[in-house]
Design a protein around this motif. Structure first.
Motif, PDB file in Angstrom:
ATOM      1  N   SER A  64      25.485  34.771  43.160  1.00 10.72           N
ATOM      2  CA  SER A  64      25.300  35.605  44.356  1.00 10.72           C
ATOM      3  C   SER A  64      26.630  35.877  45.047  1.00 10.72           C
ATOM      4  O   SER A  64      26.842  36.963  45.591  1.00 10.72           O
ATOM      5  CB  SER A  64      24.336  34.935  45.336  1.00 10.72           C
ATOM      6  OG  SER A  64      23.038  34.976  44.840  1.00 10.72           O
ATOM      7  N   LYS A  73      29.484  36.275  43.629  1.00 12.07           N
ATOM      8  CA  LYS A  73      30.217  37.296  42.875  1.00 12.07           C
ATOM      9  C   LYS A  73      29.759  38.708  43.238  1.00 12.07           C
ATOM     10  O   LYS A  73      30.539  39.651  43.179  1.00 12.07           O
ATOM     11  CB  LYS A  73      30.063  37.054  41.376  1.00 12.07           C
ATOM     12  CG  LYS A  73      30.824  35.835  40.908  1.00 12.07           C
ATOM     13  CD  LYS A  73      30.613  35.566  39.441  1.00 12.07           C
ATOM     14  CE  LYS A  73      31.311  34.269  39.057  1.00 12.07           C
ATOM     15  NZ  LYS A  73      30.959  33.841  37.708  1.00 12.07           N
ATOM     16  N   SER A  74      28.491  38.848  43.608  1.00  9.68           N
ATOM     17  CA  SER A  74      27.982  40.178  43.937  1.00  9.68           C
ATOM     18  C   SER A  74      28.003  40.460  45.444  1.00  9.68           C
ATOM     19  O   SER A  74      27.576  41.520  45.880  1.00  9.68           O
ATOM     20  CB  SER A  74      26.562  40.338  43.395  1.00  9.68           C
ATOM     21  OG  SER A  74      25.698  39.404  44.007  1.00  9.68           O
TER      22      SER A  74
END
Length: 180
Positions: free
Chosen positions: A55, A57-58
Motif C-alpha cells: 500500500s 508503494k501505491s
C-alpha cells in the motif's frame, strides 16, 4: 452509567465528604485505587506487513513511505520522526540521533541505521535536500500529524486496530539489521 463514570464518582467521595462535613472522620483517603494496565501492544503479522508495504508503494503522499520504513526499522516514535532534522543523521557512521528535547524519555538516543533505513533516508535526502527537517511541509516547517492519510493507508492495506505507534513494537532495530 458506565464504569468510567462510576470510578470518577467514587474518587470524588473523599472531597465531597470533607466539603459538606457529612462525616466527622473517615479513612476514604487511604483507599487505594486499583491500577489497570491499559497498554495496548499490537503487532503486524507478516501478511499485514506485506500488505502495508504494498500500500505504501501505491500511496501518493511522498513522505509516508519514508516515515513508515523508518518507524519499522528504528522503533522511533511519530513525534521523534516528525521533529527529526538532517543534522541528526550521520550517514558516515549510519547513526541517527534522537535529540533529548524530542525524546519522550528526555534523554538523547543514538540509533543504528540498518541497510533499509539508511538507503531510504539517503534517497529521501536526495529528493528533499539536506537542510532543516527531514519531514517538512511546503513552508519548510516540520510535517504535521497525518491521521487521515494513515487511516487511508491502513484501509487500503486492510489492516484494522493498528496505530502508528504500534510500528515501534514490530521490528526492533537490534534484530532488524543484524546488529547482534
Amino acid at each position: 452509567m458506565n464504569l468510567r463514570l462510576d470510578i470518577k464518582i467514587l474518587k470524588l467521595w473523599p472531597k465531597l465528604v470533607d466539603h459538606y462535613s457529612a462525616i466527622d472522620s473517615h479513612d476514604l483517603r487511604k483507599v487505594k485505587t486499583l491500577t489497570v494496565d491499559n497498554s495496548k501492544v499490537r503487532y503486524l503479522s507478516k501478511d499485514e506487513e506485506t500488505r502495508l508495504r504494498e500500500s505504501l508503494k501505491s500511496c501518493d503522499t511522498a513522505f509516508l513511505e519514508v516515515i513508515v520504513i523508518l518507524a519499522l526499522n528504528t522503533g522511533m516514535r511519530k513525534g521523534e520522526l516528525l521533529s527529526l532534522e538532517w543534522s541528526h543523521v550521520n550517514f558516515e557512521n549510519k547513526i541517527l540521533t534522537v535529540d533529548f528535547q524530542n525524546a519522550k524519555s528526555g534523554s538523547t538516543r543514538h540509533l543504528p541505521l540498518n541497510t533499509q533505513a539508511f538507503n531510504t533516508l539517503k534517497n529521501w535526502q536526495q529528493k528533499t535536500g539536506e537542510v532543516g527537517f527531514v519531514f517538512k511541509d511546503k513552508n519548510n516547517l516540520p510535517q504535521k500529524d497525518f491521521p487521515y492519510i494513515w487511516g487511508e493507508l491502513l484501509d487500503n492495506a486492510q489492516i484494522t486496530n493498528f496505530r502508528f505507534h504500534d510500528l515501534r513494537h514490530g521490528n526492533p532495530p537490534i534484530f532488524n539489521g543484524g546488529y547482534l
